[in-house]
Design a protein around this motif. Structure first.
Motif, PDB file in Angstrom:
ATOM      1  N   ASP A  94      34.355  44.904  45.167  1.00 15.03           N
ATOM      2  CA  ASP A  94      34.910  43.646  44.949  1.00 15.03           C
ATOM      3  C   ASP A  94      35.122  43.066  43.745  1.00 15.03           C
ATOM      4  OD1 ASP A  94      35.742  43.147  47.936  1.00 15.03           O
ATOM      5  OD2 ASP A  94      33.674  43.020  48.274  1.00 15.03           O
ATOM      6  N   THR A 145      40.416  46.099  40.729  1.00 17.65           N
ATOM      7  CA  THR A 145      39.363  45.138  41.491  1.00 17.65           C
ATOM      8  C   THR A 145      39.230  44.136  40.313  1.00 17.65           C
ATOM      9  OG1 THR A 145      37.331  44.734  42.701  1.00 17.65           O
ATOM     10  CG2 THR A 145      37.005  46.206  40.705  1.00 17.65           C
ATOM     11  N   TYR A 219      39.129  38.729  47.532  1.00 18.07           N
ATOM     12  CA  TYR A 219      38.686  39.958  48.140  1.00 18.07           C
ATOM     13  C   TYR A 219      38.613  39.497  49.528  1.00 18.07           C
ATOM     14  CZ  TYR A 219      33.656  38.403  47.971  1.00 18.07           C
ATOM     15  OH  TYR A 219      32.760  37.860  48.113  1.00 18.07           O
TER      16      TYR A 219
END
Length: 219
Positions: A94, A145, A219
């Protein structure tokens, strides 16, 4: 498409900038711990072997439970290939933290120099150094990410020759300058935050928690 779904596909790219001792590592680790405590996963790439001690100190101070690190992947790197390999796994987490970018130029320089010495390649191909370094930064600018990277802006200057740091800020949507305010105290100034122009030039009273909250929404 729902707005929240769209937001989750909009990765946050944060640069924490400041000279040594201004709180780049501790603020990166605090943000990581907030994400971990929320159940998120973090890839922490450490080029200076300082992050692990900071994690331990903050946890032992009692702010976080020891089990919070179960979703932490902590990787120490010391070369260009190590750094690229670690970054390639960013999509599994994440949040990816690269602490610090100071050494990226010297890593690339050594990798290219070693390759040239081990072959009959023409040294006129030396500009490969710059293309490799640019490729590394491009991957940070288009990450799989959310990203936090740290940088000492003095790196690359004559008295601290770790490589040119031109236009580094342009790869990030959030740029925060860290300053030391007093003994054990840090201050900061938001230099850029895409989408939050009213924050620019100011300090946020809940930093670095606000970084963690913004990341959690993605996320």
């Amino acid at each position: 498409m729902e707005f929240e779904e769209l937001k989750q596909q909009s990765n946050l790219k944060i640069l924490l900038e400041g000279p040594s001792g201004r709180g780049k590592t501790i603020n990166s680790v605090r943000t990581a711990l907030e994400i971990l405590a929320d159940g998120g996963s973090v890839l922490y790439i450490d080029t200076e072997a300082e992050g692990s001690e900071t994690f331990v100190n903050l946890i032992e101070d009692g702010d976080y439970d020891e089990g919070v690190v179960n979703n932490l992947e902590y990787v120490r790197v010391s070369s260009y290939s190590n750094l690229v390999e670690a970054m390639n796994g960013a999509g599994e987490y994440d949040l990816m933290i690269v602490d610090t970018l100071d050494h990226k130029h010297s890593y690339v320089l050594k990798a290219v120099t070693d390759a040239k010495r081990g072959s009959d390649a023409d040294w006129n191909e030396y500009p490969q150094i710059y293309s490799e370094e640019k490729e590394l930064m491009a991957s940070l600018g288009d990450p799989d990410t959310n990203v936090i990277a740290t940088l000492d802006p003095n790196s690359g200057k004559r008295d601290k020759p770790k490589g040119a740091q031109t236009n580094i800020r342009g790869f990030f949507s959030v740029v925060i300058e860290l300053r030391k305010q007093g003994e054990g105290e840090w201050a900061h100034k938001i230099l850029n935050w895409v989408g939050k122009s009213d924050w620019i030039g100011k300090a946020h009273p809940e930093f670095p928690q606000v970084l963690a909250e913004e990341i959690k929404e993605r996320y």
